[in-house]
Design a protein around this motif. Structure first.
Motif, PDB file in Angstrom:
ATOM      1  N   TYR A 690       0.823  -1.210   0.000  1.00  0.00           N
ATOM      2  CA  TYR A 690       0.000   0.000   0.000  1.00  0.00           C
ATOM      3  C   TYR A 690       0.854   1.255   0.000  1.00  0.00           C
ATOM      4  O   TYR A 690       0.412   2.323  -0.427  1.00  0.00           O
ATOM      5  N   THR A 691       2.066   1.140   0.493  1.00  0.00           N
ATOM      6  CA  THR A 691       2.943   2.316   0.615  1.00  0.00           C
ATOM      7  C   THR A 691       3.724   2.593  -0.663  1.00  0.00           C
ATOM      8  O   THR A 691       4.596   3.475  -0.662  1.00  0.00           O
ATOM      9  N   MET A 692       3.449   1.879  -1.721  1.00  0.00           N
ATOM     10  CA  MET A 692       4.207   2.069  -2.964  1.00  0.00           C
ATOM     11  C   MET A 692       3.983   3.478  -3.501  1.00  0.00           C
ATOM     12  O   MET A 692       2.853   3.909  -3.718  1.00  0.00           O
ATOM     13  N   ALA A 693       5.082   4.174  -3.708  1.00  0.00           N
ATOM     14  CA  ALA A 693       5.012   5.530  -4.249  1.00  0.00           C
ATOM     15  C   ALA A 693       4.980   5.470  -5.778  1.00  0.00           C
ATOM     16  O   ALA A 693       5.750   4.736  -6.390  1.00  0.00           O
ATOM     17  N   GLU A 694       4.081   6.241  -6.364  1.00  0.00           N
ATOM     18  CA  GLU A 694       3.929   6.300  -7.818  1.00  0.00           C
ATOM     19  C   GLU A 694       3.840   4.903  -8.428  1.00  0.00           C
ATOM     20  O   GLU A 694       4.713   4.483  -9.200  1.00  0.00           O
ATOM     21  N   PRO A 695       2.823   4.134  -8.090  1.00  0.00           N
ATOM     22  CA  PRO A 695       2.719   2.762  -8.618  1.00  0.00           C
ATOM     23  C   PRO A 695       2.649   2.701 -10.128  1.00  0.00           C
ATOM     24  O   PRO A 695       3.122   1.754 -10.747  1.00  0.00           O
ATOM     25  N   LYS A 698       6.261   2.952 -11.411  1.00  0.00           N
ATOM     26  CA  LYS A 698       7.072   1.789 -11.028  1.00  0.00           C
ATOM     27  C   LYS A 698       6.641   0.531 -11.778  1.00  0.00           C
ATOM     28  O   LYS A 698       7.474  -0.235 -12.273  1.00  0.00           O
ATOM     29  N   PHE A 716      -7.151   3.326  -6.406  1.00  0.00           N
ATOM     30  CA  PHE A 716      -6.967   4.084  -5.178  1.00  0.00           C
ATOM     31  C   PHE A 716      -8.261   4.060  -4.365  1.00  0.00           C
ATOM     32  O   PHE A 716      -9.358   3.908  -4.905  1.00  0.00           O
ATOM     33  N   THR A 721      -5.412   6.801  -1.129  1.00  0.00           N
ATOM     34  CA  THR A 721      -4.305   5.877  -0.881  1.00  0.00           C
ATOM     35  C   THR A 721      -4.387   4.700  -1.847  1.00  0.00           C
ATOM     36  O   THR A 721      -5.464   4.264  -2.235  1.00  0.00           O
ATOM     37  N   PHE A 722      -3.223   4.203  -2.207  1.00  0.00           N
ATOM     38  CA  PHE A 722      -3.128   3.073  -3.137  1.00  0.00           C
ATOM     39  C   PHE A 722      -3.659   1.812  -2.464  1.00  0.00           C
ATOM     40  O   PHE A 722      -3.315   1.511  -1.325  1.00  0.00           O
ATOM     41  N   GLU A 748       9.267  -4.697  -3.542  1.00  0.00           N
ATOM     42  CA  GLU A 748       9.258  -3.972  -2.274  1.00  0.00           C
ATOM     43  C   GLU A 748       8.930  -4.896  -1.102  1.00  0.00           C
ATOM     44  O   GLU A 748       8.119  -4.596  -0.232  1.00  0.00           O
TER      45      GLU A 748
END
Length: 940
Positions: A690-695, A698, A716, A721-722, A748
């Motif tokens: 869930y904490t992945m930045a710019e999914p 990436k 989202f 939030t993702f 990750e």
């Protein structure tokens, strides 16, 4: 003189061997003087180590008494006994191991060298010769043959010693003289031996040789010429050096025919070089390279070379049953040499005793070459004790042995010893499958009773004993086979051919009554019989019986169809209810978001003033989670929607900043839609952090290796939030298929799940689970692994027992190991050997368990209503208007919270169902809020 010098050298070697023997036995006299102080310091440690070794030796011996087929246990025991100098026990341990397993080249060489050191007398040398003879039969190894030949040179002084050495060299050349890379060493050793003989035959300087001496010299020179010419006609590495040596040694010019053969061999060598280079560069087990080499030799068609390359391949892949099977098939069909064929079959079953097919071929080969019956029976008994891994394997080996016994019987005689032995074997086979096999595997392996069926056929067709055949078939039907039409028809055909019409009719009547899979078929066969041979009464009885039976069958089928239709209808109704419930929840959630600001303001006004709320605007009761969050239930959300979403004419205005913020938030998070027409070019990715930045960025970079990415659509939440999953759409379908290979890739710190986009409404039976749930003989299941064990560490342990194709460490959704793993080998033989050697192994102080992968049957999927009921048994609670207040405690007594009356009364009467819920099932009573409870107390 040279012979005398050789004798002196041999005597010195003997004395040296005696000294080594004393050292091996631990004779204190063999050691030099040492100071007492050093002995006293080391004596304590030595005694402790000796006691530990003795205890370990005793443990290993006890373990082998329980399981004599523990290969690693044999190796450990031999190593310890050799270290301790226990010669008698060491010989016995090696002897036992060699009786059960073919020994590798290294084990044989160690054993032979130990025995050579202690063989000083001629009788002891004979025992070493016998040991060499056993060694060269296990595998064709150039090193063992060379050691054998060199050892035999030490006995040259004995009677017939020279001829014995020559005989051993000739056998060695026959076995491995064609070996492209290692054959040269044997040829050179043989030539060196003949050159030494030549030197001893030379006359003394200045003397005239006698005619006998001259004849001996010429004969010896011709032997050496012949060896050179034979070697130069074979394609071997370093042929050029051998040719140059021959030119230098020979006083006469080399004949043209020899040069021609040498050049031809050189051309052949160029053809062999690519295959030899491939073997040198390949990693163990080199199966593919050896198979290519075998195919090349098979096309060339030289039997000696074909046999050699098979033997070379088997020396490095002795636990591959398929390779043994192909080799034995070639020997059976092409060479047909009795000694070669039987030796290969014997070695095959000693290397791969768990493979039933090799035992069956061995029995057939012995029968072809007319081996005596006692030997065949002994081999069959060994097969029964080989430890097959499936119940059906025992059925196959019994059937092969019974076929052999049946072919021995002369059925023209009414009775014979062979016939009685056959009947006894049939009875023993049935009992063995019932007792031994069923106890071990929980099944006999022969549910259709094929062995009893064959027994019945033999009795009916060959012995004319139909009564015994009927007894056998009666036994077959009592084992659960009476419900199958094909079993009844098999019995009927036997009666038709060797029995009488009355028994045929009786069998078909019973078949009509008992058959449950294809009753129409047996009814038709019965009517056909009566139409051809029956009387009117027989016909009427058959018609009445078949009509009654088919009527019952149709009635049962109609009931089953009705039940299935009712279940389908119920499922449809519940699916519609679930759909409606989801729509209501969605509307309730949307309405709750719209009035969030209004509730916050109202609650601020009510703080500290119980019972002063407006009637009709009651706060819903709240339920507490373990962390103190106060969350409304699904039913409360529906009531609130009815009260505020439709019933409240005046809705307090939301603060402008909150309105603007909510509006902006909704605009920033558009709803992710998926076009089902693009399922073939889209994959569904889940279990992401869930904490992945710019999914989007990436994942695009991650999946571009599979092909051009058209779009990445991460999903989202309403808060922005993702949510850990997304859709990845490709330009081409092949890219989407390639992307499935990234399933379980760690991203990750979590295993990423990649699956095809499948509409489960259209394909309810689709399963994403991509691993087999059935028995996989080439794959191992390992449990008890330490959580810190990595894939590389496990591979290092497993690759010692075969070619590891894949290793999968089992993890949870967060990517944390569970101490389990699946290891896939190239074939079932390697996997079986790995089980024997790895089960009970200790890795990082953890004792692991290893077994052939055979997952338990997966539970059938729950019915949709049951699955959905379990899903909503504890509905996911949403936050209330006040958010996640950690200090808000419910003031409602538990007794009141647990009330479950069909209709709840509010202060002003009955609570009516809102329009949104009136069509659904009756809703649970509205629970009282803190304010409601306070008002009730004040009134009381």
């Amino acid at each position: 003189h040279k012979m005398a010098a050789a004798g002196a050298e041999a005597a010195a070697a003997v004395s040296e061997e005696e000294e080594q023997k004393r050292l091996l036995e631990g004779d204190p006299e063999s050691g030099g003087d040492s100071d007492d102080e050093g002995d006293s310091e080391s004596s304590g440690d030595g005694e402790d180590e000796e006691k530990e070794n003795e205890a370990e030796i005793q443990r290993l011996e006890e373990q082998l008494s329980i399981n004599a087929f523990d290969y690693n246990c044999h190796l450990d025991l031999i190593k310890l006994l050799r270290q301790e100098g226990e010669l008698v026990k060491l010989r016995r341990a090696r002897q036992k191991m060699s009786e059960l397993f073919p020994l590798t080249e290294e084990i044989w060489l160690d054993w032979l060298k130990d025995e050579i050191k202690m063989a000083s007398e001629s009788s002891e040398r004979e025992k070493v010769y016998e040991l060499f003879e056993r060694a060269v039969k296990d595998y064709i190894c150039p090193e063992i043959w060379l050691e054998y030949a060199q050892y035999s040179i030490g006995g040259i002084g004995q009677e017939g010693g020279i001829e014995r050495v020559r005989s051993i060299f000739e056998r060695a050349l026959t076995a491995v003289g064609l070996h492209v890379t290692k054959g040269t060493a044997l040829w050179e050793a043989y030539r060196e031996f003949e050159n030494a003989i030549l030197e001893t035959a030379q006359p003394a300087p200045g003397s005239v040789p006698l005619p006998e001496q001259q004849q001996m010299l010429c004969s010896q020179l011709e032997k050496i010429h012949t060896l050179f010419r034979r070697q130069l006609g074979i394609p071997l590495l370093d042929m050029e050096a051998s040719f140059a040596e021959y030119e230098e040694w020979s006083e006469d010019p080399i004949p043209e025919t020899i040069i021609k053969n040498y050049k031809k061999a050189l051309q052949q060598l160029e053809k062999y070089k690519p295959y030899e280079e491939a073997l040198l560069s390949a990693e163990t087990p080199k199966l593919a390279e050896y198979q290519a080499y075998i195919d090349f030799e098979m096309k060339a068609g030289d039997p000696a070379r074909i046999q050699l390359i098979y033997e070379r391949a088997l020396a490095e892949n002795c636990l591959v049953p398929d390779l043994w099977a192909r080799y034995n098939q070639y020997l059976d069909r092409q060479l047909k040499v009795k000694e070669l064929v039987l030796s290969a079959h014997d070695r095959a079953v000693r290397n791969c005793p768990w493979t039933v097919g090799l035992w069956i071929r061995y029995l057939l080969a012995m029968e072809r070459h007319s081996i005596d019956h006692c030997t065949v029976s002994e081999i069959f008994e060994k097969a029964l004790n080989a430890g097959f891994i499936q119940a059906t394997d025992y059925v196959e080996i019994w059937q092969a042995y019974l076929d052999y016994l049946r072919r021995r019987v002369d059925f023209t005689q009414d009775s014979s010893k062979e016939l009685e032995e056959l009947r006894s074997a049939f009875a023993r086979a049935v009992e063995y499958l019932k007792q031994e096999v069923e106890e071990r595997f929980s099944e006999s392996g022969d549910p259709s009773c094929t062995i009893m069926q064959n027994w019945a056929r033999v009795e009916a067709r060959l012995c004319n004993n139909m009564q015994k055949a009927r007894e056998l078939w009666d036994n077959i039907m009592t084992k659960g086979n009476a419900k199958y039409a094909n079993m009844w028809l098999e019995y009927y055909n036997l009666e038709r051919a060797h029995g009488d019409t009355q028994h045929c009719r009786k069998a078909l009547h019973r078949a009509v009554q008992c058959t449950s899979d294809y009753p129409e078929h047996v009814c038709e066969v019965l009517l056909t019989l009566e139409r051809i041979e029956g009387t009117l009464e027989d016909w009427d009885a058959a018609v009445q019986k078949t009509e009654n039976r088919l009527a019952r069958v149709n009635e049962q089928r109609a009931k089953a169809a009705e039940k299935e239709a009712a279940l389908a209808k119920l499922e449809e109704e519940k699916a519609e209810q679930r759909k409606q419930s989801r729509a209501e929840k969605k509307a309730s959630k949307k309405a709750k978001k719209n009035r969030a600001g209004d509730k916050r303001k109202a609650e601020d006004d009510d703080e500290g003033e119980w019972g002063q709320e407006e009637e009709g605007k009651k706060q819903p009761s709240k339920r507490h989670k373990g962390d103190g969050d106060v969350l409304p239930t699904e039913e409360e959300m529906e009531v609130e929607t009815g009260l505020f979403g439709r019933s409240a004419p005046e809705k307090p205005e939301q603060p402008p900043n909150q309105k603007e913020k909510a509006s902006t938030s909704r605009k920033e998070i558009p709803k992710v839609l998926h076009d089902s027409s693009k399922d073939n070019v889209t994959v569904f990715v889940s279990n992401l952090a869930y904490t992945m930045a710019e999914p989007q960025v990436k994942l695009r970079g991650l999946f571009e290796s599979c092909g051009e990415v058209a779009e990445v659509r991460p999903v989202f939440s309403n808060k922005g939030t993702f949510r850990g999953y997304c859709y990845v759409e490709f330009k081409e379908e092949k890219s989407a298929l390639q992307a499935l290979g990234l399933d379980r890739k760690v991203v990750e710190g979590r295993p990423m799940f990649v699956s095809p986009c499948i509409d489960k409404n259209k394909n309810p039976d689709f399963k994403v689970f991509r691993y087999s749930t059935t028995l996989e003989k080439h794959k191992l299941f390992i449990s008890g692994l330490p959580f810190s064990c990595t894939k590389e560490e496990l591979e290092e342990v497993c690759k010692a027992h075969g070619n590891v194709k894949d290793i999968r460490l089992v993890t949870n959704r967060a990517g944390k190991p569970k101490g389990l793993a699946y290891v896939e080998y190239e074939n079932e033989a390697q996997a079986s050997q790995a089980v024997l050697k790895m089960d009970g192994l200790t890795i990082k102080e953890h004792v692991i368990k290893v077994a052939i992968s055979n997952p338990p049957l997966r539970r059938p999927p729950e019915k949709p209503e049951a699955g959905r009921a379990s899903q909503f048994a504890a509905p996911r609670q949403l936050y209330g208007a006040r958010g996640k207040g950690r200090t808000q405690l419910s003031m409602m007594p538990r007794a009141l919270q647990r009330q479950n009356h069909p209709v709840a009364k509010a202060e002003n009467g009955m609570v009516q169902n809102s329009p949104a819920t009136s069509s659904g099932p009756p809703e649970e009573p509205k629970k009282m809020s803190n304010a409601d409870f306070a008002r009730m107390l004040l009134k009381e």
